[in-house]
Scaffold this motif. Structure first.
Motif, PDB file in Angstrom:
ATOM      1  N   ILE A 197      -3.660 -22.308   1.857  1.00  0.00           N
ATOM      2  CA  ILE A 197      -3.696 -21.146   2.759  1.00  0.00           C
ATOM      3  C   ILE A 197      -3.476 -19.892   1.910  1.00  0.00           C
ATOM      4  O   ILE A 197      -2.615 -19.878   1.021  1.00  0.00           O
ATOM      5  CB  ILE A 197      -2.582 -21.239   3.823  1.00  0.00           C
ATOM      6  CG1 ILE A 197      -2.680 -22.559   4.590  1.00  0.00           C
ATOM      7  CG2 ILE A 197      -2.646 -20.051   4.794  1.00  0.00           C
ATOM      8  CD1 ILE A 197      -1.444 -22.888   5.408  1.00  0.00           C
ATOM      9  N   MET A 198      -4.227 -18.860   2.207  1.00  0.00           N
ATOM     10  CA  MET A 198      -4.036 -17.584   1.493  1.00  0.00           C
ATOM     11  C   MET A 198      -4.126 -16.453   2.505  1.00  0.00           C
ATOM     12  O   MET A 198      -4.937 -16.520   3.424  1.00  0.00           O
ATOM     13  CB  MET A 198      -5.131 -17.440   0.422  1.00  0.00           C
ATOM     14  CG  MET A 198      -5.005 -16.195  -0.452  1.00  0.00           C
ATOM     15  SD  MET A 198      -5.897 -14.778   0.216  1.00  0.00           S
ATOM     16  CE  MET A 198      -7.516 -15.009  -0.480  1.00  0.00           C
ATOM     17  N   VAL A 199      -3.259 -15.450   2.360  1.00  0.00           N
ATOM     18  CA  VAL A 199      -3.386 -14.246   3.184  1.00  0.00           C
ATOM     19  C   VAL A 199      -3.589 -13.042   2.279  1.00  0.00           C
ATOM     20  O   VAL A 199      -3.012 -12.964   1.190  1.00  0.00           O
ATOM     21  CB  VAL A 199      -2.158 -14.015   4.105  1.00  0.00           C
ATOM     22  CG1 VAL A 199      -2.088 -15.083   5.185  1.00  0.00           C
ATOM     23  CG2 VAL A 199      -0.854 -13.944   3.317  1.00  0.00           C
ATOM     24  N   ALA A 200      -4.433 -12.120   2.732  1.00  0.00           N
ATOM     25  CA  ALA A 200      -4.709 -10.906   1.962  1.00  0.00           C
ATOM     26  C   ALA A 200      -4.360  -9.686   2.824  1.00  0.00           C
ATOM     27  O   ALA A 200      -5.205  -9.160   3.548  1.00  0.00           O
ATOM     28  CB  ALA A 200      -6.171 -10.876   1.533  1.00  0.00           C
ATOM     29  N   PRO A 201      -3.089  -9.266   2.768  1.00  0.00           N
ATOM     30  CA  PRO A 201      -2.667  -8.083   3.522  1.00  0.00           C
ATOM     31  C   PRO A 201      -3.184  -6.815   2.836  1.00  0.00           C
ATOM     32  O   PRO A 201      -3.677  -6.870   1.707  1.00  0.00           O
ATOM     33  CB  PRO A 201      -1.138  -8.120   3.423  1.00  0.00           C
ATOM     34  CG  PRO A 201      -0.784  -9.409   2.751  1.00  0.00           C
ATOM     35  CD  PRO A 201      -1.997  -9.864   2.009  1.00  0.00           C
ATOM     36  N   PRO A 202      -3.038  -5.660   3.505  1.00  0.00           N
ATOM     37  CA  PRO A 202      -3.359  -4.410   2.803  1.00  0.00           C
ATOM     38  C   PRO A 202      -2.400  -4.207   1.628  1.00  0.00           C
ATOM     39  O   PRO A 202      -1.296  -4.763   1.611  1.00  0.00           O
ATOM     40  CB  PRO A 202      -3.161  -3.334   3.879  1.00  0.00           C
ATOM     41  CG  PRO A 202      -2.421  -3.981   4.990  1.00  0.00           C
ATOM     42  CD  PRO A 202      -2.603  -5.455   4.878  1.00  0.00           C
ATOM     43  N   PHE A 203      -2.806  -3.400   0.653  1.00  0.00           N
ATOM     44  CA  PHE A 203      -1.970  -3.172  -0.543  1.00  0.00           C
ATOM     45  C   PHE A 203      -0.534  -2.786  -0.172  1.00  0.00           C
ATOM     46  O   PHE A 203       0.413  -3.207  -0.804  1.00  0.00           O
ATOM     47  CB  PHE A 203      -2.556  -2.041  -1.402  1.00  0.00           C
ATOM     48  CG  PHE A 203      -3.834  -2.426  -2.109  1.00  0.00           C
ATOM     49  CD1 PHE A 203      -3.939  -3.603  -2.820  1.00  0.00           C
ATOM     50  CD2 PHE A 203      -4.925  -1.573  -2.089  1.00  0.00           C
ATOM     51  CE1 PHE A 203      -5.113  -3.947  -3.490  1.00  0.00           C
ATOM     52  CE2 PHE A 203      -6.102  -1.900  -2.751  1.00  0.00           C
ATOM     53  CZ  PHE A 203      -6.198  -3.092  -3.449  1.00  0.00           C
ATOM     54  N   THR A 204      -0.393  -1.951   0.886  1.00  0.00           N
ATOM     55  CA  THR A 204       0.931  -1.424   1.249  1.00  0.00           C
ATOM     56  C   THR A 204       1.897  -2.526   1.670  1.00  0.00           C
ATOM     57  O   THR A 204       3.112  -2.321   1.627  1.00  0.00           O
ATOM     58  CB  THR A 204       0.783  -0.428   2.406  1.00  0.00           C
ATOM     59  OG1 THR A 204      -0.026  -1.034   3.422  1.00  0.00           O
ATOM     60  CG2 THR A 204       0.151   0.878   1.951  1.00  0.00           C
ATOM     61  N   ALA A 205       1.381  -3.667   2.096  1.00  0.00           N
ATOM     62  CA  ALA A 205       2.268  -4.729   2.589  1.00  0.00           C
ATOM     63  C   ALA A 205       2.429  -5.867   1.584  1.00  0.00           C
ATOM     64  O   ALA A 205       3.141  -6.830   1.851  1.00  0.00           O
ATOM     65  CB  ALA A 205       1.733  -5.276   3.915  1.00  0.00           C
TER      66      ALA A 205
END
Ligand code: PEP
Length: 269
Positions: free
Chosen positions: A50-58
């Motif tokens: 599983i991988m998540v790609a949040p925005p840079f700020t998070a």
């Protein structure tokens, strides 16, 4: 389009379910979402990667919550240079610094809205593999290209434009995401057959570049309006090794159902 099968060695490839949060969620909502994913993900890292790609700020706050967990952290983009006067950009080593292991490259929104070309994506890919970030290379045709029977030509150009010249050892961890542009954020999903045809074609291209063994080891994700309702049938296709999920990755219950896909079943009505 001709029907295609690559005699795929699917069982050798661990599925990958990735969430692309795009430019959504502030810190509080990012924390809430990732906590629910950590609590709900299969225990002990079993099941798909599983991988998540949040925005840079998070990224930093999400990285803290993922420490010691099996869910991987990815970025949605990066600049190929190591440092310098590139206002607004983020470098590969900065991504490593905050705990990223993966990076999405060449997403169609970047190609279409921010001018990412195959040549620029190739530079990013070179920079990613140099630092052992796992690149998730996105490719896919527009509706106009599909309707004028140019899908395979477009996929070939995008694959060769990004990959040609690499040694397979450099690309050991490469992930490709087939994302038909007409299916992204539109609610129109490719049919399982359309996805399989495109994935088989991509794998054939990889085989042509690097040989059968390596081509069979590369995971090819499908992306484009994946939901809990359609994931099972998509994941039942021999060359579909996972999903890159946009909108549906923002809803923990639905994303967890996608993670717990049941390959080999027909979609429920
Ligand atoms: C994406 O952004 O990569 C994507 C596939 O989005 P969606 O699932 O919302 O179509």
């Amino acid at each position: 389009m001709a029907n295609m099968s690559t005699g795929s060695a699917k069982s050798l490839r661990r599925p990958l379910i990735a969430g692309n949060w795009k430019m959504n969620l502030g810190l509080k909502d990012s924390v809430d979402l990732v906590r629910q994913l950590v609590d709900g993900a299969p225990a002990g890292g079993s099941g798909p990667e599983i991988m998540v790609a949040p925005p840079f700020t998070a990224l930093t706050v999400v990285a803290e919550l993922l420490k010691g967990k099996s869910i991987k952290l990815g970025a949605q983009n990066m600049h190929p240079e190591a440092s310098g006067a590139f206002t607004g950009e983020v470098s590969p080593s900065q991504l490593l610094d905050v705990g990223c292991s993966h990076v999405i490259l060449g997403h169609s929104e970047r190609r279409r809205m921010f001018g990412d070309t195959d040549a620029f994506i190739k530079k990013k890919l070179q920079a990613a593999v140099k630092l052992k970030l796992v690149p998730v290379l996105c490719i896919g045709e527009t509706l106009e290209e599909r309707e004028s029977n140019r899908t395979f030509r477009v996929l070939e150009t995008q694959i060769k434009g990004a990959l040609e010249g690499f040694a397979p050892t450099d690309l050991a961890q490469l992930v490709v995401a087939y994302e038909p542009v007409w299916a992204i954020g539109t609610g129109k999903t490719a049919t399982p057959d359309q996805a399989q045809q495109a994935h088989a074609f991509v794998r054939q291209q990889l085989k042509g570049l690097y040989g059968e063994g390596w081509a069979q080891s590369v995971r090819i994700l499908y992306g484009g309006s994946v939901t809990p309702e359609n994931v099972d049938e998509l994941m039942s296709q021999p060359d579909v090794d996972g999903a890159l999920v946009g909108g549906a990755s923002l809803k923990p219950v639905g994303f967890l159902r996608i993670i717990n896909f049941k390959a080999g079943t027909k979609a429920s009505a």
